[in-house]
Design a protein around this motif. Sequence first.
Motif, short mmCIF file in Angstrom:
data_model
loop_
_atom_site.label_atom_id
_atom_site.label_comp_id
_atom_site.label_asym_id
_atom_site.label_seq_id
_atom_site.Cartn_x
_atom_site.Cartn_y
_atom_site.Cartn_z
N MET A 139 36.79 31.34 36.27
CA MET A 139 37.72 30.80 35.28
C MET A 139 38.63 31.86 34.67
SD MET A 139 34.86 28.52 33.52
CE MET A 139 33.55 28.00 34.61
N PHE A 140 38.06 32.68 33.81
CA PHE A 140 38.86 33.69 33.12
C PHE A 140 38.16 35.03 33.22
CE2 PHE A 140 39.58 29.69 30.81
CZ PHE A 140 40.94 29.56 30.99
N THR A 141 38.94 36.08 33.31
CA THR A 141 38.40 37.42 33.34
C THR A 141 38.37 37.96 31.92
OG1 THR A 141 39.30 37.74 35.55
CG2 THR A 141 38.62 39.70 34.37
N LEU A 142 37.20 38.41 31.49
CA LEU A 142 37.05 38.92 30.12
C LEU A 142 37.37 40.40 30.02
CD1 LEU A 142 33.67 37.16 29.27
CD2 LEU A 142 35.96 36.44 28.61
N PHE A 143 37.01 41.17 31.06
CA PHE A 143 37.21 42.61 31.05
C PHE A 143 37.60 43.04 32.46
CE2 PHE A 143 35.57 46.95 31.55
CZ PHE A 143 36.23 47.57 30.51
N TYR A 144 38.74 43.72 32.59
CA TYR A 144 39.23 44.15 33.91
C TYR A 144 38.76 45.57 34.20
CZ TYR A 144 42.38 40.18 34.28
OH TYR A 144 42.90 38.91 34.39
N PHE A 145 38.17 45.77 35.42
CA PHE A 145 37.88 47.11 35.91
C PHE A 145 39.11 47.65 36.62
CE2 PHE A 145 33.42 45.33 36.21
CZ PHE A 145 32.97 46.00 35.09
N THR A 146 39.64 46.82 37.51
CA THR A 146 40.88 47.12 38.21
C THR A 146 41.79 45.91 38.04
OG1 THR A 146 40.13 46.17 40.30
CG2 THR A 146 39.64 48.51 39.93
N THR A 147 42.91 45.93 38.70
CA THR A 147 43.81 44.78 38.57
C THR A 147 43.26 43.55 39.28
OG1 THR A 147 45.03 45.54 40.51
CG2 THR A 147 45.89 46.18 38.34
N ASP A 148 42.35 43.75 40.22
CA ASP A 148 41.81 42.62 40.98
C ASP A 148 40.37 42.26 40.64
OD1 ASP A 148 44.19 42.45 42.37
OD2 ASP A 148 43.51 43.86 43.92
N ASP A 149 39.69 43.09 39.86
CA ASP A 149 38.26 42.86 39.63
C ASP A 149 37.92 43.09 38.17
OD1 ASP A 149 35.69 42.20 40.33
OD2 ASP A 149 35.13 44.26 40.85
N GLY A 150 36.90 42.36 37.71
CA GLY A 150 36.44 42.52 36.33
C GLY A 150 35.26 41.60 36.05
N ILE A 153 33.89 34.93 33.12
CA ILE A 153 32.99 34.04 32.39
C ILE A 153 31.84 33.61 33.31
CG2 ILE A 153 32.82 31.75 31.34
CD1 ILE A 153 35.50 32.20 30.09
N MET A 154 32.13 33.48 34.60
CA MET A 154 31.10 33.12 35.57
C MET A 154 30.01 34.19 35.62
SD MET A 154 30.35 30.79 37.57
CE MET A 154 29.12 30.53 38.79
N ASP A 155 30.39 35.47 35.52
CA ASP A 155 29.41 36.55 35.50
C ASP A 155 28.55 36.49 34.25
OD1 ASP A 155 30.36 37.52 37.91
OD2 ASP A 155 31.80 38.87 36.95
N VAL A 156 29.14 36.15 33.12
CA VAL A 156 28.39 36.04 31.87
C VAL A 156 27.38 34.88 31.95
CG1 VAL A 156 28.59 35.58 29.39
CG2 VAL A 156 30.21 37.10 30.51
N ILE A 157 27.82 33.76 32.51
CA ILE A 157 26.92 32.61 32.68
C ILE A 157 25.78 32.99 33.62
CG2 ILE A 157 26.75 30.27 33.63
CD1 ILE A 157 29.62 29.82 32.57
N SER A 158 26.10 33.70 34.68
CA SER A 158 25.05 34.14 35.62
C SER A 158 24.07 35.08 34.95
CB SER A 158 25.69 34.84 36.82
OG SER A 158 26.58 33.98 37.48
N LEU A 159 24.58 35.96 34.10
CA LEU A 159 23.71 36.88 33.38
C LEU A 159 22.79 36.13 32.42
CD1 LEU A 159 23.03 39.85 32.96
CD2 LEU A 159 24.70 39.89 31.12
N LEU A 160 23.29 35.08 31.78
CA LEU A 160 22.44 34.25 30.91
C LEU A 160 21.33 33.57 31.72
CD1 LEU A 160 25.04 32.63 28.50
CD2 LEU A 160 23.29 34.32 27.95
N ILE A 161 21.64 33.13 32.93
CA ILE A 161 20.63 32.52 33.79
C ILE A 161 19.55 33.54 34.15
CG2 ILE A 161 20.25 31.50 36.08
CD1 ILE A 161 22.96 30.13 35.78
N VAL A 162 19.97 34.76 34.47
CA VAL A 162 19.01 35.83 34.79
C VAL A 162 18.13 36.13 33.57
CG1 VAL A 162 18.81 38.29 35.32
CG2 VAL A 162 20.39 36.88 36.60
#
Length: 183
Positions: A139-150, A153-162
């Motif tokens: 959906m949305f990128t909260l923090f960018y590492f590079t212009t293409d990656d960061g 919200i999906m990563d945060v949801i996955s972290l909550l599941i873990v």
Amino acid sequence: MSTKKRIEQQIFDLQQVNSRSSEINQKLDELVQLLSETELDSDTIQSLQQKFNNAVDTNTSNKESIEAFRQLDDPNLSREEMLDNLSLLLTTNPIDSKVSSAYIKRSLLSRIVLGLIGFTLIVLGMGMIVMPAPPYFEMFTLFYFTTDDGITIMDVISLLIVLCGVYLLINVFKSQKNDKRAR
């Protein structure tokens, strides 16, 4: 202060038993009245008596006897009071090895199931983090590492599941440790 609380609890328990007893007496009176109004043969009477005896036997089931022992685990009681209550419970609620082994098997099965659910949640969450998701799902990128990656919200949801899986596993091992300490 502790004795006052215990006395109030015992009075409350006796009041509950008294109200349940009056309800049972009322239903029993209704049953007696119904039986006196109908004509029954001896086979029907024996089958009704057998049903009644079975209901009374299952009412004093093993589950209730184990629950009585759980009430003994009150941190406000002194060791002497706990010992007195335990001796009273052992004389009034007979527990044999079948009952205790069935209880242990149920608790072990519930721990195994919770452990498997926790492990599955951890694997699922890590898989969601590692595997690429379609663009419409990220959906949305909260923090960018590079212009293409960061971090999305999906990563945060996955972290909550873990973290939910880790929480379940910690609780399984914590309950196992508490069970060993109680023995």
